[in-house]
Write an enzyme that holds these catalytic residues in place. Structure first.
Site, short mmCIF file in Angstrom:
data_model
loop_
_atom_site.label_atom_id
_atom_site.label_comp_id
_atom_site.label_asym_id
_atom_site.label_seq_id
_atom_site.Cartn_x
_atom_site.Cartn_y
_atom_site.Cartn_z
N ILE A 87 -7.60 9.07 2.54
CA ILE A 87 -7.36 10.28 2.82
C ILE A 87 -6.02 10.00 3.56
CG2 ILE A 87 -9.27 11.55 2.13
CD1 ILE A 87 -9.41 12.46 5.10
N GLY B 209 0.84 -0.97 -0.05
CA GLY B 209 0.01 0.02 0.00
C GLY B 209 0.75 1.39 -0.10
N MET C 51 -7.83 3.85 10.00
CA MET C 51 -7.06 2.95 9.30
C MET C 51 -6.42 1.96 10.53
SD MET C 51 -5.20 3.71 5.87
CE MET C 51 -6.25 3.62 4.45
N GLY C 52 -6.23 0.77 10.33
CA GLY C 52 -5.66 -0.20 11.27
C GLY C 52 -6.32 -1.65 11.49
N ARG C 53 -6.05 -2.45 10.26
CA ARG C 53 -6.67 -3.68 10.26
C ARG C 53 -6.34 -4.51 11.57
NH1 ARG C 53 -10.79 -5.38 6.89
NH2 ARG C 53 -10.92 -3.38 5.94
N ASP D 246 0.81 1.70 9.37
CA ASP D 246 0.11 1.32 10.67
C ASP D 246 1.16 1.24 11.64
OD1 ASP D 246 -2.30 0.99 9.53
OD2 ASP D 246 -1.82 -0.99 8.96
N GLU E 43 5.63 -5.53 5.51
CA GLU E 43 5.84 -6.99 5.94
C GLU E 43 6.00 -8.04 4.77
OE1 GLU E 43 2.67 -8.39 8.46
OE2 GLU E 43 3.87 -10.19 9.04
N ARG F 10 -3.73 7.91 3.70
CA ARG F 10 -2.62 7.44 2.98
C ARG F 10 -2.03 8.42 1.91
NH1 ARG F 10 -0.94 2.34 3.10
NH2 ARG F 10 -2.59 0.48 3.73
#
Lengths: 343, 343, 343, 343
Positions: free
Chosen positions: D273, D10, D169-171, D127, D103, D275
């Site tokens: 927004i 991403g 954000m933050g899965r 993240d 990662e 990112r």
């Protein structure tokens, strides 16, 4: 058609947005060919051009500055200048020129139009002092930048019970000072249109600070001048225009206010940051509308005219009319509004 | 005089600037006494007020929201509502009321004026769809916020060769979508005023992305609707207004665009951030001018009117005129400008 | 416990966030009573306090400045100063004091601790030159403000093929200049830690501009000084510290660079806008963590210490250690990074 | 040397700053030749490159996105993938590769290193959940963007006495939610690391609003999940991961909070927004330092390692160590700090 585009004079947020809009409207809508002229009228004197098309305008909408470069070169000050400009335009096969600039650039455009150049003007002045149009792009961006700076000065002034003098652009016009001063909650606003009385300003500051701890911001246009006899600027410190040689008018006012009021006073000079940066959304829309309208004016043969904003609509105005006199600051703003916020 | 001030309807950047300006002009200039009315017309129904003076307005100029609170309460929907409002106003000894609000708030003001209330209106709508004034404060701030979000979406879309659908405010009017779309360089702008054809939008996107790697932004007003037969919204997902129940129209468009074009598509819904934050310098100046003019209108007895912006000047407009019809989006903007930026 | 809180020295974005965090942690978590001390150590000399509790801290997190006021008053410079401070603290029934400030404020705290005052320090310096902690709050906000200004200068410099000299804060330390210079893509960065050679700077500029049209930004800390013999500052223009009386070092460098290189050069002096404004998210988090940790240090009786950031963790450091020497600019940054971006 | 540079995964603010720094340090400092690899590992699979040198990096420092493009393509998922990557690298004559990614991208780098590829990693994750480095660039920019949005939500929430749920954000990691929540003064912060109890959240909100008119912001990471049995998400609305199909977790929480507390609740989903946009000054400096250090690591032959930030210094860390486990949110932040700001 084959259309040349140039930007002249001081740079201004929104120039790239105008260029992109002229190119889009002309190339996509009319099938025109575009030619970028480098560094304003100088590019036509020296025959320097840049390729210009939709592809080259990708991504420039939000960027300050001008991809074409700019200069203050006046062909009428160069030997054979006007003739060389006309000759270059002919050699380049230009059917028309879109000239984006202020009083000087458009003044040249008007004189060249009289000599036969097919030219459409787009008004540009960060100072907003060009007649014929209610607003020019770049002005609101400069006001926004200055206002954000004043917001910052407030928080630091408050912590220290200080006066801060903030010098903004405006050698001949107080538009930026007035708008940024109102938007920033300034205690005093000093503009070129009215000589200021420093004792009056100091009295307002004294009364205000006597009521308790307050930050006070004095916004001063770089071209503001004192009322005769109220402030002596030592001769040694002045440049040819009677302005302080180092720093600016703020560098004189700050120590003088501190001396007269006894309140700690600091200053900041915003300078060129007011010309830079990404244009506000407002300015991008105005610049885009101007650019579209300029391309359409070329196709209507509306030469020796400039596009302008009136009552929310884009109209055409003869360059002669726009150049007749500068647009003075609206007194309603200066007195009808600012006065009630002094205390 | 003793003047009540209230703010009604959805909040909007610049409300505090209007309040401060009314108070400054009235208290410092006219020697008036001010009364803050809590939560719009509801405060008059319930007799809830807040102290309001120059001191209490310190520091509110740059702050979003309203220190008076707001509500959508309509006295005409409450038992004996209008009578109670008039009675409360009399008990509070109010000589006049400045009502800051949109169509609903000003509609109530107009009806109460007919029943004898001395009321001056200040137009407020983030959507800019109120007639009688060229612009309303808050609109430019919302456009600026949306434009900065779109700028951010561009950089992320470019890295991934994506379409991003960005939903902005505007249930009935496409002003914000159009301005932010033009300022943000959107590929397509969908507004409530014109049902959209999704196949047409997809075709533009396909052609554009076939030319190479491009980010495309589709700006959609929350109230935009598809042309009949071009897009089926599954019944289960719709709310009472025919809009998608969760997410919004963007949540329907994004997967559908991806399905039809094969281009990866994401969406973002800006929501309430468009109502918040510090007003732009432009909106602070407009709000301040409105506030000053409203206080002056009270002293001129210009009741049942609202202040408005026309051709750069602040004027007064009968409320009846302003409320006659919403201000439709200027077609020059939608087609004359936006069309050339689609490809 | 009953805890006094004071802020001393120059103001700095994040002070309010620290105050709020101390109050929250102490009042909500420990059930303490808080007392606001006005204007730093001066408040204890003069016995001036402000009420301070969770309610009074509402909304201050994002605001610059300090709700407690600040001063540079040093009790050790006042007759009987330390004794009066200790007496006032006793009269106010303070069990401990949280002192938020820089070298001077914490130096006083350390000396008073030796005389028996229970004091915990929170490090504050916009210049980031305090030892014992990797970072101080406010520094990143100042760097962000300066970087945004440099971004703006780039676009205007590019349009005119200019050099712009940008003066930033840093009388003794080049941290802000170095960070903002790297972040802003400066061509040269001049810091107090190393006397600069103006001829070297001019050579870099000449080579760069000879390659074509480029904007060049020279970032200079206000305390930067020329290498002996490389630049003569006319005596008449200097203040007691050897700095130019009006303007600053930038006001001397700009004309001199233009003279030596022949490239048009302008200058801007950012001044106090670097101290103002809303703290960045980073600084709000750091300030909040510091405030929470300071309240906890009070309850652990960890006096004569300050809270600090090390490797991402909040730790406690003896004040003596933090005050031993200023934190010099990391040479890795200045040379290891900045050097490769000169051309 | 001949060095390839690629960006994978991403996109993230600061990628361009890393690229520019690698190029500057390698070309100017070491005399290397650079090769841009298009769209991450996919470019090596497909043999697609871009020219890359100092000139091509002009102006990219402040821009979001990546000029090299990016993809999530994993060569280990493609037939003969690793062999094709190695063959392409050999054909291109690459002596080493700088792989900028998270990662997944670095995991591929590590496996390819085992097969002989000379690769240096630069950690990238918005993240901030990558081990081995205290911070990653882009994270602070995302937090800043989210915090500014929350600031805006506060002013609108205050005017209406509302709760606003803001999804960030933050899965898998709650870093952005925690930092933005603290910086934005959130009442509750919900993160993936700890299942939340909605009744507890509602109780906090009820108590708070019972005290008077307050805005409350609930910040929720997109990957936050309810404690078992405390909130039923209707099956029809869930996607394959158990998250709501339209909207997000915020779209479920907002109506449910309104139902349980009786307080009007709205939601906003910030999405992409976070990112985009220009990296903060902090992230530009960190990205630049990473880029310089990566070029130096190549010349030191420090392959199969990545550059990292520890205690303010740039160090090298074996990729194996960095990939061993994600970096969990610091509990000190979540509980030691956030808890005291709930009421």
């Amino acid at each position: 058609m084959r259309i040349g585009v140039l930007t002249g004079g001081g740079d201004c947020p929104g120039l790239n947005a105008v260029i992109r809009a002229v190119v889009r409207r002309a190339e996509v809508g009319f099938g025109d060919e575009l030619v970028g002229i480098a560094d304003g009228w100088r590019g036509l004197l020296e025959g320097r051009t840049l390729p210009l098309d939709v592809e080259r305008c990708r991504g420039i909408l939000p960027r300050g500055g001008t991809i074409l470069g700019t200069s203050r070169t006046n062909p009428y000050a160069a030997p054979d200048g006007p003739a060389r400009v006309l000759a270059t335009a002919a050699e380049l096969g230009l059917d028309a020129i879109v000239a984006i600039g202020g009083e000087d650039t458009l003044g040249v455009a008007h004189r060249l139009a009289a000599e036969g150049l097919a030219v459409v003007g787009v008004p540009k002045t960060i100072d907003n002092d060009l007649a014929g149009t209610e607003l020019t792009f770049g002005f609101h961006t400069a006001v926004q930048t200055a206002t954000e700076a004043i917001d910052r000065l407030h928080t630091t002034a408050e912590s220290h019970d200080r006066v801060i003098v903030c010098e903004v652009m405006g050698r001949h016009a107080g538009w930026i000072a007035t708008y940024a001063g109102i938007a920033g909650g300034a205690t005093a606003i000093l503009v070129p249109e009215e000589p200021f009385d420093l004792d009056e300003v100091c009295e307002v500051l004294r009364v205000r600070h006597a009521k308790g701890r307050y930050a006070s911001i004095v916004v001063v246009a770089e071209g503001a001048v004192p009322k005769e006899g109220t402030l002596t600027l030592a001769a040694a410190e002045l440049d040819a225009f009677g302005h302080p040689r180092l720093g600016g008018i703020a560098a004189v006012l700050a120590p003088e206010i501190e001396r007269r009021t006894g309140i700690e006073t600091r200053m900041t000079i915003l300078g060129h940051i007011q010309r830079g940066g990404s244009p506000t959304a407002f300015d991008r829309v105005l610049a885009t509308r101007f650019g579209v309208a300029a391309a359409e004016a070329v196709h209507d043969g509306a030469f020796d005219q400039m596009v302008a904003l009136r009552a929310g609509q884009i109209v055409r105005v003869p360059l002669a009319e726009a150049l007749a006199a500068p647009k003075h600051l609206d007194p309603e703003l200066l007195h009808g509004v600012a006065d009630w916020f002094r205390g």
